[in-house]
Design an enzyme around this catalytic site. Structure first.
Site, mmCIF file in Angstrom:
data_model
loop_
_atom_site.group_PDB
_atom_site.id
_atom_site.type_symbol
_atom_site.label_atom_id
_atom_site.label_comp_id
_atom_site.label_asym_id
_atom_site.label_seq_id
_atom_site.Cartn_x
_atom_site.Cartn_y
_atom_site.Cartn_z
ATOM 1 C CG ASP A 244 0.061 3.144 5.688
ATOM 2 O OD1 ASP A 244 -0.383 4.185 5.141
ATOM 3 O OD2 ASP A 244 1.214 2.723 5.536
ATOM 4 C CE LYS A 255 3.024 8.952 5.509
ATOM 5 N NZ LYS A 255 3.653 8.581 6.792
HETATM 6 C C1 LIG Z 1 0.746 1.200 -1.150
HETATM 7 S S1 LIG Z 1 1.204 2.279 -0.003
HETATM 8 C C2 LIG Z 1 -0.094 2.869 0.988
HETATM 9 C C3 LIG Z 1 0.467 3.589 2.107
HETATM 10 O O1 LIG Z 1 1.432 2.761 2.713
HETATM 11 C C4 LIG Z 1 1.093 4.940 1.726
HETATM 12 O O2 LIG Z 1 0.117 5.776 1.178
HETATM 13 C C5 LIG Z 1 1.646 5.540 2.975
HETATM 14 O O3 LIG Z 1 0.946 6.158 3.745
HETATM 15 C C6 LIG Z 1 3.050 5.244 3.259
HETATM 16 O O4 LIG Z 1 3.516 5.804 4.453
HETATM 17 P P1 LIG Z 1 5.044 5.723 4.812
HETATM 18 O O5 LIG Z 1 5.132 6.452 6.121
HETATM 19 O O6 LIG Z 1 5.794 6.388 3.709
HETATM 20 O O7 LIG Z 1 5.394 4.250 4.975
#
Ligand SMILES: CSC[C@@H](O)[C@@H](O)C(=O)COP(=O)(O)O
Length: 371
Positions: A244, A255
């Site tokens: 992210d 995550k």
């Molecule tokens: C290409 S997505 C990379 C990350 O955004 C993904 O692994 C993630 O952590 C998403 O988190 P989320 O909370 O579902 O938005």
């Protein structure tokens, strides 16, 4: 990618030419439901409530959220208000800030009467760029999977572990971490994916398993704590995850639980790759553990769990005792030292300042000019 055999993206402009279509990811895997966003507030709600999620897709929805806002009022004040409102929806994924900056930069110099058309064009271009970037990540990551396959003497299968959902649902198309896996599978490399369930919201069990299944990629869902055991027993050839926000020196926010997988991978000599489009790099930050804002979400995501009854009804039940306090951290940071390499649209590099600058030399600070 494909849903029930039909190609589709995770966001689109509806045939009316202005409203924005999304897949309601809170309904997957039990129901495939699309929604039509018509206002800024609906776009902000979609991001906050995680009807859409995943760093690149959040950015694309924010860009279209600006378009929806400008339909009523395209003044400077309205543009700024829309960006501020959307920026406040989720704190960790830097793609949100990046997309809003891109929209501001494109629209501010224009007169209000020119802005709406330009906004839709810019949002469409950002979405198309995301698709092209992810496809390129796929090509570069494919090389890593091919090497493992060659090292195994083209025998058995390549076992990959992934966490959360960094597939096409998290982007406009292809995904980041999953893009190389789709290409490898399509090329005929026998692939098997260990899918971390990814509590508390179960993006692995609900979304990654669903999209891999739609594409026919063999996979097995595992509880979040299983990965280390599998690595100790030689059942994981490589890990690949998304991110992210990645700092200029290669620290990776992803995550919650990603860090523990990286530690287990290090201890077992399993390569740990992170796939990322360049808009996910935060060039303003170095120390990710200290400086990346970590989202804390509603405790009900942890106290409650949803699932489908044999009758088909989807229900939510409580799993913790009434009154037990909970803490719901959305992300953690994996230090660069635990990352084997970063996979970007420009190639694969070491997770370090020099590694990233070798692929993005335009980001090298100019010395001696005071800039
Ligand atoms: C290409 S997505 C990379 C990350 O955004 C993904 O692994 C993630 O952590 C998403 O988190 P989320 O909370 O579902 O938005």
């Amino acid at each position: 990618m494909k849903v029930h055999g039909k190609p589709m993206r995770s966001i689109w402009v509806e045939p009316d030419g202005w409203s924005v279509g999304i897949i309601d990811q809170t309904r997957l895997p039990h129901a495939f439901v699309t929604l039509r966003l018509t206002t800024l507030d609906e776009a902000a709600h979609a991001i906050r409530s995680m009807q859409v999620r995943g760093a690149p897709l959040i950015g694309a929805v924010a860009a279209y959220g600006v378009c929806l806002a400008l339909r009523g009022d395209a003044s400077d004040v309205a543009l700024e208000r829309a960006c501020t409102h959307l920026q406040a929806t989720r704190p960790t994924a830097v793609n949100l800030r990046w997309a809003l900056d891109e929209m501001r930069q494109a629209l501010r110099p224009l007169s209000p009467s020119e802005r709406l058309t330009a906004a839709y064009l810019r949002a469409a271009a950002l979405s198309d760029e995301d698709v092209a970037i992810n496809r390129a990540i796929g090509e570069h990551g494919l090389g890593l999977i091919e090497s493992v396959w060659a090292r195994k003497g083209r025998q058995g299968r390549v076992n990959v572990l992934t966490h959360c959902n960094a597939g096409w649902l998290a982007t406009v198309d292809w995904g980041t971490a999953l893009a190389p896996l789709y290409l490898a599978h399509d090329k005929g490399i026998p692939l098997h994916v260990w899918v971390d369930e990814t509590r508390p919201r179960n993006q692995g069990a609900g979304l990654t398993a669903w999209e891999l299944g739609q594409h026919g990629v063999p996979h097995t869902v595992i509880a979040d704590n299983v990965g280390g055991h599998l690595m100790q027993h030689g059942e994981v050839d490589l890990c690949i995850v998304g991110t992210d926000r990645t700092t200029a020196r290669g620290d990776v926010a992803n995550k919650i639980g990603t860090y523990l997988k990286a530690l287990a991978a290090k201890d077992n000599g399993v390569p740990f790759y992170v796939a990322l489009p360049s808009p996910t790099i935060d060039w303003t930050l170095e120390d990710g553990v200290r400086d990346i804002p970590i989202e804390q979400r509603d405790g009900r995501e942890l106290t409650d769990i949803s699932g489908r009854l044999p009758s088909g009804e989807v229900v939510t039940v409580r799993v913790t005792p009434e009154g037990s306090p909970v803490a719901n951290y959305g992300f953690d940071v994996t230090p660069a030292r635990l990352v084997t390499a970063l996979v970007t649209e420009r190639g694969v590099c070491e997770a370090s300042t020099e590694g990233l600058l070798s692929l993005f030399p335009e980001r090298r600070p100019v010395r001696g000019t005071g800039t």
